[in-house]
Each structure stands twice: as C-alpha cells, then as structure tokens.
Enzyme design. Structure first.
Site, PDB file in Angstrom:
ATOM      1  CG  MET A 157      40.571  38.919  27.102  1.00  0.00           C
ATOM      2  SD  MET A 157      41.718  40.316  27.046  1.00  0.00           S
ATOM      3  CE  MET A 157      41.239  41.026  25.481  1.00  0.00           C
ATOM      4  CG  HIS A 166      46.269  48.433  29.233  1.00  0.00           C
ATOM      5  ND1 HIS A 166      45.236  47.774  28.603  1.00  0.00           N
ATOM      6  CD2 HIS A 166      46.720  49.355  28.354  1.00  0.00           C
ATOM      7  CE1 HIS A 166      45.067  48.292  27.397  1.00  0.00           C
ATOM      8  NE2 HIS A 166      45.955  49.250  27.217  1.00  0.00           N
ATOM      9  CG  ASN A 205      43.669  45.623  34.044  1.00  0.00           C
ATOM     10  OD1 ASN A 205      43.756  44.429  33.736  1.00  0.00           O
ATOM     11  ND2 ASN A 205      43.548  46.572  33.134  1.00  0.00           N
ATOM     12  N   GLY A 241      47.927  33.376  29.627  1.00  0.00           N
ATOM     13  CA  GLY A 241      48.266  33.206  31.048  1.00  0.00           C
ATOM     14  C   GLY A 241      49.733  33.329  31.395  1.00  0.00           C
ATOM     15  CB  SER A 242      52.756  34.724  29.764  1.00  0.00           C
ATOM     16  OG  SER A 242      52.439  36.066  29.512  1.00  0.00           O
ATOM     17  CG  ASN A 243      51.162  39.161  32.721  1.00  0.00           C
ATOM     18  OD1 ASN A 243      52.041  39.854  33.229  1.00  0.00           O
ATOM     19  ND2 ASN A 243      50.784  39.310  31.454  1.00  0.00           N
TER      20      ASN A 243
HETATM   21  C1  GRF Z   1      48.849  41.189  28.708  1.00  0.00           C
HETATM   22  O1  GRF Z   1      49.474  41.923  27.692  1.00  0.00           O
HETATM   23  C2  GRF Z   1      48.096  42.101  29.642  1.00  0.00           C
HETATM   24  O2  GRF Z   1      48.703  43.353  29.802  1.00  0.00           O
HETATM   25  C3  GRF Z   1      46.773  42.257  28.951  1.00  0.00           C
HETATM   26  O3  GRF Z   1      46.510  40.990  28.413  1.00  0.00           O
HETATM   27  C4  GRF Z   1      47.736  40.315  28.144  1.00  0.00           C
HETATM   28  C5  GRF Z   1      47.677  38.973  28.813  1.00  0.00           C
HETATM   29  O4  GRF Z   1      48.783  38.166  28.486  1.00  0.00           O
HETATM   30  N1  GRF Z   1      45.769  42.753  29.855  1.00  0.00           N
HETATM   31  P1  GRF Z   1      48.965  36.762  29.227  1.00  0.00           P
HETATM   32  O5  GRF Z   1      47.643  36.001  29.074  1.00  0.00           O
HETATM   33  O6  GRF Z   1      49.259  37.033  30.669  1.00  0.00           O
HETATM   34  O7  GRF Z   1      50.086  36.078  28.531  1.00  0.00           O
END
Ligand code: GRF
Length: 193
Positions: A89, A108, A106, A11-13
C-alpha cells in the site's frame, strides 16, 4: 528466479504464489517478504511457508528515500531479480524504481486505467460497471501506471453483491499472478538455456 514479494495486508495473493508447487518446480524462489505493517496477516502466511520477512516501517525513517534505501540494502545481497507487489500500500518511488528498473510488477483490481488508486473494487461496484477486472503491470513513477503485462475481465453478475464480486476478482487475481510468474519463469529458463 529470485523474487521478493511486497505486501501490506491480508496476503492472499502472496499465499497463492507461495503455495504453488508448479512455480517452485520451475525455479521460483521467494527470498523475502517485505511488509510495512507489523500487524499484517500476510506475516502469518509467510511463517507458514517459512519465508523470511523484513518488516520495515516508513515511520522509522527520516524520509521515504531512506525507507526505500533500507529495502534496497536488504534486497541487493539476496540477488533479487524481480519485485512482486501484492497488496503493497505504499507508492514506490525513485530509489526502488532505480534499483529495479522494469523489474517491479504490480497487481491492481480493476481494468486500468479505470479505477486506479485505492478502493478500486468498491468504486467499480458503486459505478454499476457491468465489466471490471484485474490488471498486472510493470510500475513506473505514477500510481497504478506503467506497461500492462496482462488484463482479465471479471463480469458483474445480476445478483452480485460487492462481496461476491470482490471474491471473484480475488480468485482471478490469484490465477493471473501465477500465470504471469509462470510466463516470466519460462522466459527466464529459455534465456538460461
Ligand atoms: C488485491 O486486490 C490487489 O490487487 C491490491 O491489493 C489487494 C491485496 O489483496 N493491490 P491480498 O492482500 O493479496 O489478499
């Protein structure tokens, strides 16, 4: 602009988006985090930002359609305008796509169409590519396909390890996702004028 974020893991994003005062001040409202993994760390991050969560496991439904319909039923009353996938996922199929056409985004960790699918960073590193990157795109029925919104390159440095490359890719992701949402907010605010 009312959004739901979907995530399955760290969940860092999600946090990069949730903590941004700039996005909030421009009108971003994260109405819900949808998560398919009850133990995911992203749930703790949502708690920190007081964002409601919907934990929804595919295994609890007879099929994927019923699983996605439960999500749509949760999102509709919240008047969600965009769905932001951030490390979600599961493949998204027609029930969700039909409910939010051209409104599911999304992120990626590669320069698509290269290294679509799982473990993109590991595969780019193993291939020895000197340049990899990040793609943000609208989704369609495929895996990591659909119209590209933004792509940024990340250069592999001479003494990069997979971990150091990965860390820079994640930093790039966080900046890019904020920028893409900022552009969407500005566009939405223009239309509303
Ligand atoms: C990221 O690298 C994103 O591009 C991919 O999954 C990862 C998620 O990272 N789809 P986080 O959970 O947001 O840290």
């Amino acid at each position: 602009m009312r959004v739901a974020v979907f995530a399955s893991g760290n969940g860092s994003n999600f946090e990069a988006i949730a903590k941004s005062d700039e996005l909030r001040n421009l009108g971003l409202e994260i109405e819900l985090l949808v998560c398919d993994q009850p133990q995911a760390h992203v749930l703790k991050r949502a708690e920190k930002y007081h964002i409601p969560v919907f934990v929804n496991r595919l295994a609890d439904y007879p099929d994927r359609n019923a699983y996605e319909q439960a999500i749509v039923d949760k999102l509709k009353p919240l008047k969600i305008e965009y769905v932001l996938l951030a490390g979600y996922m599961k493949v998204v199929t027609k029930t969700l796509l039909g409910a939010y056409p051209n409104r599911i985004i999304n992120i990626h960790p590669s320069l698509l169409p290269k290294f679509s699918g799982l473990e993109a960073i590991e595969r780019a590193f193993a291939a020895g590519d000197e340049v990899t990157g990040v793609t943000i795109h609208y989704i369609d029925e495929g895996v990591d396909t659909g119209p590209v919104i933004k792509q940024c390159k990340v250069v592999r440095l001479r003494n990069d390890t997979e971990a150091s490359l990965e860390a820079r890719i994640h930093q790039t992701e966080h900046q890019m996702y904020r920028q893409v949402i900022l552009d969407l907010l500005n566009k939405n605010n223009e239309v509303a004028k």
